[in-house]
Each structure stands twice: as structure tokens, then as C-alpha cells.
Design an enzyme around this catalytic site. Structure first.
Site, PDB file in Angstrom:
ATOM      1  N   HIS A  13       0.748  -1.239   0.187  1.00 60.84           N
ATOM      2  CA  HIS A  13      -0.548   0.149   0.025  1.00 60.84           C
ATOM      3  C   HIS A  13       0.845   1.384  -0.077  1.00 60.84           C
ATOM      4  CE1 HIS A  13      -3.443   2.468   1.401  1.00 60.84           C
ATOM      5  NE2 HIS A  13      -2.899   3.648   0.974  1.00 60.84           N
ATOM      6  N   HIS A  15       1.254   5.173  -1.172  1.00 64.63           N
ATOM      7  CA  HIS A  15       1.322   6.863  -2.791  1.00 64.63           C
ATOM      8  C   HIS A  15       2.306   7.360  -3.040  1.00 64.63           C
ATOM      9  CE1 HIS A  15      -2.775   6.546  -0.623  1.00 64.63           C
ATOM     10  NE2 HIS A  15      -2.360   5.951  -0.101  1.00 64.63           N
ATOM     11  N   LEU A  16       2.260   7.313  -4.848  1.00 63.10           N
ATOM     12  CA  LEU A  16       3.853   7.793  -4.784  1.00 63.10           C
ATOM     13  C   LEU A  16       3.327   9.063  -5.547  1.00 63.10           C
ATOM     14  CD1 LEU A  16       5.473   4.541  -6.618  1.00 63.10           C
ATOM     15  CD2 LEU A  16       5.879   5.769  -5.646  1.00 63.10           C
ATOM     16  N   LYS A  99      -9.499  -0.022  -5.591  1.00 63.95           N
ATOM     17  CA  LYS A  99      -9.465   0.976  -4.659  1.00 63.95           C
ATOM     18  C   LYS A  99     -10.788   1.084  -4.066  1.00 63.95           C
ATOM     19  CE  LYS A  99      -7.788   2.263  -1.138  1.00 63.95           C
ATOM     20  NZ  LYS A  99      -6.530   3.283   0.016  1.00 63.95           N
ATOM     21  N   HIS A 136     -10.433   1.553   1.972  1.00 66.55           N
ATOM     22  CA  HIS A 136     -10.162   1.983   2.764  1.00 66.55           C
ATOM     23  C   HIS A 136     -11.390   1.782   4.176  1.00 66.55           C
ATOM     24  CE1 HIS A 136      -8.849   6.365   4.636  1.00 66.55           C
ATOM     25  NE2 HIS A 136     -10.337   5.857   5.597  1.00 66.55           N
ATOM     26  N   HIS A 174      -4.651  -0.708   5.533  1.00 65.07           N
ATOM     27  CA  HIS A 174      -3.579   0.051   6.909  1.00 65.07           C
ATOM     28  C   HIS A 174      -4.877   0.297   8.168  1.00 65.07           C
ATOM     29  CE1 HIS A 174      -6.499   3.302   5.035  1.00 65.07           C
ATOM     30  NE2 HIS A 174      -5.566   3.709   3.783  1.00 65.07           N
ATOM     31  N   LEU A 219      -4.867   9.242   8.089  1.00 66.43           N
ATOM     32  CA  LEU A 219      -6.236   8.615   8.200  1.00 66.43           C
ATOM     33  C   LEU A 219      -6.021   6.916   7.652  1.00 66.43           C
ATOM     34  CD1 LEU A 219      -8.444  11.057   6.787  1.00 66.43           C
ATOM     35  CD2 LEU A 219      -8.514  10.480   8.951  1.00 66.43           C
ATOM     36  N   ASP A 248       1.470   2.347   4.078  1.00 67.28           N
ATOM     37  CA  ASP A 248       0.432   4.066   3.404  1.00 67.28           C
ATOM     38  C   ASP A 248       1.734   4.904   3.498  1.00 67.28           C
ATOM     39  OD1 ASP A 248      -1.486   5.081   2.524  1.00 67.28           O
ATOM     40  OD2 ASP A 248      -1.935   5.489   4.912  1.00 67.28           O
TER      41      ASP A 248
HETATM   42  C1  NCD Z   1      -3.597   9.391   2.300  1.00 66.07           C
HETATM   43  C2  NCD Z   1      -2.835  10.126   1.499  1.00 66.07           C
HETATM   44  O1  NCD Z   1      -2.853  11.805   0.827  1.00 66.07           O
HETATM   45  O2  NCD Z   1      -2.963   9.807  -0.384  1.00 66.07           O
HETATM   46  N1  NCD Z   1      -3.596   9.913   2.972  1.00 66.07           N
HETATM   47  C3  NCD Z   1      -3.274   8.840   4.659  1.00 66.07           C
HETATM   48  O3  NCD Z   1      -3.488   9.787   5.410  1.00 66.07           O
HETATM   49  N2  NCD Z   1      -3.755   7.457   4.700  1.00 66.07           N
HETATM   50  C4  NCD Z   1      -4.393   8.338   1.399  1.00 66.07           C
HETATM   51  C5  NCD Z   1      -4.923   7.043   2.600  1.00 66.07           C
HETATM   52  O4  NCD Z   1      -4.544   6.814   2.356  1.00 66.07           O
HETATM   53  O5  NCD Z   1      -5.995   7.524   2.937  1.00 66.07           O
HETATM   54 ZN    ZN Z   2      -3.108   5.368   1.401  1.00 68.20          ZN
END
Ligand code: NCD
Ligand code: ZN
Length: 345
Positions: A13, A15-16, A99, A136, A174, A219, A248
Site C-alpha cells: 500500500h 502513495h507515489l 481500491k 479504505h 492500514h 487517516l 501507506d
Molecule cells: C492518504 C493520501 O495522502 O493519499 N492519506 C492518509 O492519511 N493515509 C490517503 C489514504 O490512504 O487515506
Molecule cells: Zn493510503
């Protein structure tokens, strides 16, 4: 013990982001991980196979030449996702999952699903094709307390969903509560969960005691130590194949976190495996790290485990104060704090 050898881990998991922001951080993950499940919450979101492949090309072209890091792409489920979108995803070798963001739940979730009944056809097709649904798991109603949103999601959304689609492969992403640990532990083998390093290493006191710490805000939000953080540590280090690594890691510009309305997301890609090693060592369970980090996720997704080996060395180091992030900075998790383990390059 001075050295720890592990099968190369994967991040299930991640985010890039895009553009210069993405190229500032992708190398940090590629240095540590064999593969990563790349989240589709761009603006606009990655909704089709074509968009996923374009995004993948952008990521691959930002990697160092020598890197064999493999980005595993996902689609963003919306009210308008069709059966055909799912069929297209299931036959595309670079797309691995879909997702679900409940609309309004988190960063860039505006296009998310407003009511699950809108996506029953897509979900039915995913169940049939064995395409995992990554969830999520938080409800979004105003009157539900933010600390209760995950537990209420399980009861009011996930359980009815699984009653309708009992064979659907689901990763509860997460997880942050004992409620989720208990739910996943007692489910069938088609239900798994990712656990972040920050939810293993921190609880809501880290975010709120002695001043509000925006770089601890994510989150689902950090919960109490007992029973929640303790349950996550127990689950991650238990050797149960239902729980696996998903950072995450979610980089944001420093100024957008340090703001009157700071956004959600913790950046941990700079030291992902080192952070997990710290958490497992604190629990006296370093011997359980390899299964969690390098085996169970691949097994859940039905993929081969990596064969390369990485080495961590017990050599305490201080995490930098910031990293450059596009034209700005990102503040990493554990900034200016000590970590005991360091990846041998
Ligand atoms: C993530 C994001 O910033 O893209 N933020 C987070 O708090 N985890 C989005 C997500 O996975 O909820
Ligand atoms: Zn995430």
C-alpha cells in the site's frame, strides 16, 4: 545480533503521487522494496487500465536505470466503474487490484463510491475474476466520531458486503483498531489486512500530547495505545499470514501539513523497512519480520515471493529533518529521531 538478512520485502500500500513529487520519492521505495501496490488516488483518479498503464510508465521512467522495482497498479472504484473495466483490469498483467474509497473518507477521495449498491456489478465481476478489493475502511457520516469510523465501517459496510460477496478477496488497508484485528483474524482466508509502520510505532498521544503534531496526522487517524496499537503489534508479529506490510507512505508538501487545515498522510518510504524492524525489535519479535514484510503479502495476492535478499545492519542513525519533494519539502516520519537498523545499500 548485528545483521539481519531478509527476503526483499514488498509494500502492499503506497502513495507515489505524480510528476516531480513522484520522482523525488519513488527511488526511496525502489531501494528497499521489490514491488509496491500503487494507490490510484491521483487528481484526477486512475480509473481505467489505460490511465494505470500511463501512470506506470511515468513511474518506471523515474526509476534509476539499474532498478528492477515493479510497480503494481490499481484502479480507483467509482460509482461508474463497469463490469468491462474489471474484465480489462483482470486481463492486464500490470493491474492487480481495485481500491474502494468511500467518498469523502480521505485525501483525493471525492470521486469515491457514494453507495456500495452502485458498484455491485463491478464487485460481482471482481469476485468472479479474483481481483482483490482494497478497502479504505472508514464510514464518513458527520455524526460518527472519527475515532469510531473504522469499527463502524466493519459492522455496517464490510460485513454486509461480505455476506453478499463471500468469495471476494478483500484487503482491509492500514488497519488501526483491535476491532479490525479481531475481524480479520476470525475471517476466512480471502480477507487480509495491511498494517503501517506508523500505526505500529505511534498512537494518538504522539500526535496530541505537548502540542499538535501535524506530521503524525493520517487517516485512519492514530488510535489509543491500549487496546488498539497493542493489538496491531500483536497481529503484525503473530506470524498470521493475514497481516502484511503496507506502509501507506503518503507524502505531502510541508506547508500543506503545517497549516490551519493540514492534510492527512504520513511519509515513511525513506525508512520503511527500518521502521518496521524497530517496531518488531521493540516487541522482541524480529524473527517474525520476514513473513510479514516479504512473504504473506505475495502469498495473499497469489504472486511469487521475491528471491533477492536484503541486509539490515544494527547501526543507529538519525533520520533527516526533511527530504526535498518537488520544489518543496516533505517531513519524514521519525524526523530527527534515532532508528536502530539501517539497510545495507
Ligand atoms: C492518504 C493520501 O495522502 O493519499 N492519506 C492518509 O492519511 N493515509 C490517503 C489514504 O490512504 O487515506
Ligand atoms: Zn493510503
Amino acid at each position: 545480533m548485528k545483521h539481519l538478512k531478509l527476503t526483499k520485502p514488498d509494500d502492499w500500500h503506497l502513495h507515489l503521487r505524480q510528476g516531480k513529487a513522484m520522482s523525488s520519492v519513488v527511488g526511496m521505495t525502489a531501494r528497499q522494496m521489490g514491488r509496491a501496490i500503487v494507490m490510484p488516488n491521483l487528481s484526477p483518479p486512475v480509473k481505467t487500465v489505460k490511465q494505470a498503464l500511463d501512470y506506470r510508465r511515468e513511474i518506471v521512467s523515474a526509476l534509476p536505470k539499474s532498478s528492477d522495482f515493479n510497480p503494481l497498479m490499481t484502479l480507483y472504484l467509482t460509482d461508474n466503474t463497469t463490469r468491462q473495466d474489471i474484465i480489462n483490469a483482470s486481463i492486464e498483467e500490470h493491474v492487480y487490484a481495485v481500491k474502494l474509497y468511500p467518498a469523502g473518507a480521505t485525501t483525493n477521495s471525492e470521486s469515491g463510491v457514494t453507495n456500495l449498491s452502485n458498484v455491485y456489478l463491478a464487485l460481482e465481476q471482481m469476485q468472479k475474476e479474483g481481483v482483490p478489493l482494497l478497502v479504505h475502511g472508514e464510514v464518513t457520516q458527520d455524526d460518527i466520531d472519527i475515532f469510531d469510523r473504522e469499527a463502524i465501517f466493519i459492522e455496517t459496510v464490510l460485513m454486509p458486503l461480505l455476506a453478499k460477496f463471500p468469495e471476494l478477496k478483500v484487503v482491509l488497508e492500514h488497519i488501526t483498531t483491535k476491532d479490525s484485528v479481531d475481524f480479520v483474524s476470525s475471517s476466512q482466508s480471502n480477507i487480509g489486512a495491511t498494517i503501517t509502520a506508523h500505526h505500529l510505532l505511534a498512537n494518538r498521544n504522539h500526535m496530541l500530547v505537548g502540542g499538535i503534531k501535524p506530521h503524525y496526522y493520517c487517516l485512519p487517524v492514530l488510535k489509543r495505545k491500549a487496546p488498539h496499537q497493542d493489538a496491531l503489534i500483536a497481529a503484525a508479529t503473530s506470524g498470521s499470514p493475514k497481516f502484511f506490510l503496507g506502509t501507506d507512505s503518503a507524502p505531502h508538501y510541508q506547508n500543506e501539513k503545517e497549516s490551519a487545515c493540514g492534510c492527512a498522510g504520513i511519509f515513511s518510504a525513506h525508512a520503511a523497512i527500518e521502521l518496521y524492524a524497530d517496531a518488531f525489535e521493540k516487541a522482541n519479535k524480529l524473527d517474525m519480520l520476514e513473513g510479514f514484510a516479504s512473504k504473506y503479502g505475495a502469498d495473499f495476492y497469489g504472486l511469487k515471493r521475491n528471491t533477492e535478499i536484503i541486509t539490515l545492519e544494527k547501526r543507529p542513525w538519525t533520520v533527516p529533518k526533511s527530504y526535498s519533494f518537488s520544489d518543496s519539502k516533505v517531513i519524514p516520519f521519525f524526523a530527527e529521531e534515532r532508528l536502530s537498523w539501517r539497510l545495507v545499500p
